[in-house]
Design a protein around this motif. Structure first.
Motif, mmCIF file in Angstrom:
data_model
loop_
_atom_site.group_PDB
_atom_site.id
_atom_site.type_symbol
_atom_site.label_atom_id
_atom_site.label_comp_id
_atom_site.label_asym_id
_atom_site.label_seq_id
_atom_site.Cartn_x
_atom_site.Cartn_y
_atom_site.Cartn_z
ATOM 1 N N ARG A 56 -10.061 49.050 84.625
ATOM 2 C CA ARG A 56 -8.849 48.355 84.178
ATOM 3 C C ARG A 56 -7.613 48.935 84.835
ATOM 4 N NH1 ARG A 56 -9.362 46.828 77.737
ATOM 5 N NH2 ARG A 56 -11.170 45.468 77.988
ATOM 6 N N ILE A 57 -7.589 50.244 85.007
ATOM 7 C CA ILE A 57 -6.448 50.887 85.665
ATOM 8 C C ILE A 57 -6.357 50.440 87.126
ATOM 9 C CG2 ILE A 57 -5.541 53.117 86.441
ATOM 10 C CD1 ILE A 57 -6.789 54.272 83.797
ATOM 11 N N LEU A 58 -7.489 50.289 87.795
ATOM 12 C CA LEU A 58 -7.497 49.851 89.193
ATOM 13 C C LEU A 58 -7.203 48.361 89.353
ATOM 14 C CD1 LEU A 58 -10.652 51.721 90.568
ATOM 15 C CD2 LEU A 58 -8.246 52.313 90.908
ATOM 16 N N ILE A 59 -7.696 47.557 88.434
ATOM 17 C CA ILE A 59 -7.583 46.105 88.553
ATOM 18 C C ILE A 59 -6.139 45.625 88.367
ATOM 19 C CG2 ILE A 59 -8.187 43.925 87.378
ATOM 20 C CD1 ILE A 59 -10.317 44.852 89.287
ATOM 21 N N GLY A 60 -5.366 46.298 87.537
ATOM 22 C CA GLY A 60 -3.982 45.877 87.313
ATOM 23 C C GLY A 60 -3.198 45.709 88.605
ATOM 24 N N PRO A 61 -3.102 46.748 89.448
ATOM 25 C CA PRO A 61 -2.391 46.590 90.717
ATOM 26 C C PRO A 61 -3.041 45.568 91.657
ATOM 27 C CG PRO A 61 -2.633 48.910 90.176
ATOM 28 C CD PRO A 61 -3.451 48.141 89.183
ATOM 29 N N LEU A 62 -4.365 45.447 91.606
ATOM 30 C CA LEU A 62 -5.028 44.432 92.436
ATOM 31 C C LEU A 62 -4.644 43.023 91.995
ATOM 32 C CD1 LEU A 62 -8.584 46.001 92.891
ATOM 33 C CD2 LEU A 62 -6.743 45.850 94.587
ATOM 34 N N ALA A 64 -12.799 36.587 90.329
ATOM 35 C CA ALA A 64 -14.002 36.123 91.041
ATOM 36 C C ALA A 64 -14.732 37.305 91.693
ATOM 37 C CB ALA A 64 -13.629 35.083 92.089
ATOM 38 N N GLY A 65 -13.978 38.204 92.305
ATOM 39 C CA GLY A 65 -14.598 39.368 92.940
ATOM 40 C C GLY A 65 -15.262 40.298 91.950
ATOM 41 N N LEU A 66 -14.597 40.535 90.836
ATOM 42 C CA LEU A 66 -15.155 41.425 89.822
ATOM 43 C C LEU A 66 -16.423 40.836 89.204
ATOM 44 C CD1 LEU A 66 -14.626 44.138 88.450
ATOM 45 C CD2 LEU A 66 -13.295 42.935 86.737
ATOM 46 N N LEU A 67 -16.421 39.538 88.930
ATOM 47 C CA LEU A 67 -17.614 38.897 88.378
ATOM 48 C C LEU A 67 -18.785 38.960 89.367
ATOM 49 C CD1 LEU A 67 -15.999 35.757 86.695
ATOM 50 C CD2 LEU A 67 -17.018 37.719 85.525
ATOM 51 N N ALA A 68 -18.497 38.702 90.637
ATOM 52 C CA ALA A 68 -19.558 38.742 91.657
ATOM 53 C C ALA A 68 -20.101 40.160 91.826
ATOM 54 C CB ALA A 68 -19.037 38.197 92.981
ATOM 55 N N PHE A 106 -10.786 41.559 81.257
ATOM 56 C CA PHE A 106 -9.708 41.398 80.278
ATOM 57 C C PHE A 106 -8.344 41.447 80.971
ATOM 58 C CE2 PHE A 106 -6.639 43.442 77.413
ATOM 59 C CZ PHE A 106 -6.648 42.548 76.350
ATOM 60 N N VAL A 107 -8.202 42.290 81.982
ATOM 61 C CA VAL A 107 -6.917 42.466 82.671
ATOM 62 C C VAL A 107 -6.505 41.167 83.363
ATOM 63 C CG1 VAL A 107 -5.707 43.738 84.502
ATOM 64 C CG2 VAL A 107 -7.294 44.930 82.978
ATOM 65 N N GLN A 108 -7.429 40.550 84.090
ATOM 66 C CA GLN A 108 -7.096 39.307 84.767
ATOM 67 C C GLN A 108 -6.758 38.209 83.767
ATOM 68 O OE1 GLN A 108 -9.737 41.183 85.452
ATOM 69 N NE2 GLN A 108 -10.406 40.978 87.538
ATOM 70 N N SER A 109 -7.494 38.168 82.670
ATOM 71 C CA SER A 109 -7.223 37.157 81.648
ATOM 72 C C SER A 109 -5.813 37.306 81.091
ATOM 73 C CB SER A 109 -8.237 37.269 80.509
ATOM 74 O OG SER A 109 -9.533 37.032 80.978
ATOM 75 N N GLN A 110 -5.419 38.531 80.825
ATOM 76 C CA GLN A 110 -4.075 38.771 80.295
ATOM 77 C C GLN A 110 -3.008 38.471 81.341
ATOM 78 O OE1 GLN A 110 -3.467 39.600 76.835
ATOM 79 N NE2 GLN A 110 -5.517 38.771 77.053
ATOM 80 N N ALA A 111 -3.275 38.826 82.600
ATOM 81 C CA ALA A 111 -2.316 38.522 83.669
ATOM 82 C C ALA A 111 -2.160 37.011 83.834
ATOM 83 C CB ALA A 111 -2.772 39.159 84.980
#
Length: 170
Positions: free
Chosen positions: A14-20, A31-35, A67-72
């Motif tokens: 989650r800490i890494l995904i936020g800036p991504l 899409a990348g995280l799910l794959a 969760f991070v992408q959903s909130q973004a």
């Protein structure tokens, strides 16, 4: 031990995904995280020892960062007056999905067993189904999902050569 590994990887990811998400948008990162998350889900059926289970649960735990992408997404797609409600609904759907998975996986396992498959093999085969679901969902998100308006504007600026603005658009 494997639960600890899964939770630890979720927090770290989650800490890494936020800036991504900020850079590439929630659509691409989701899409990348799910794959990527589908790989350890497919592999869980071949685990033979506790170390392998812990390692694979660690990598499966990265899926908790969706969760991070959903909130973004919801924060950028809805107006300020309803962002809180939108985020609450999205968070609730995520929890519902996690709980539903518990029921669905047991049903898949029971269904495979009803075909006469040994329980030791049935639980392993069961994990092919969520792996496939992750790949299909990643493709749907990538090819049919809309990115946030802010990310679309940034991509257009990069394509047309416009200078980047430093003002926050949130």
């Amino acid at each position: 031990m494997s639960n600890l590994a899964a939770v630890a990887s979720t927090v770290f990811t989650r800490i890494l995904i936020g800036p991504l998400c900020d850079r590439y948008g929630p659509k691409v990162t989701m899409a990348g995280l799910l794959a990527l998350g589908a790989i350890p889900v497919f592999l869980i059926g071949v685990v033979n020892n506790w170390q392998g289970l812990v390692a694979l649960r660690f990598f499966i735990g990265i899926l908790g960062a969706t969760f991070v992408q959903s909130q973004a997404w919801t924060t950028n797609m809805f107006k300020k007056r309803c962002i809180g409600a939108a985020n609450a609904i999205v968070g609730g759907w995520g929890n519902l999905g996690g709980g539903s998975t518990q029921v669905i996986m047991v049903s898949i396992f029971a269904g495979i067993q009803s075909w006469g498959v040994d329980p030791e093999k049935a639980w392993r085969i069961s994990f092919v189904f969520p792996g496939i679901a992750l790949i299909i969902t990643a493709a749907i998100v990538q090819f049919f999902g809309q990115d946030t308006p802010r990310v679309g504007k940034e991509r257009k600026k990069r394509r047309t050569g416009l200078k980047k603005t430093y003002r926050s658009e949130y």
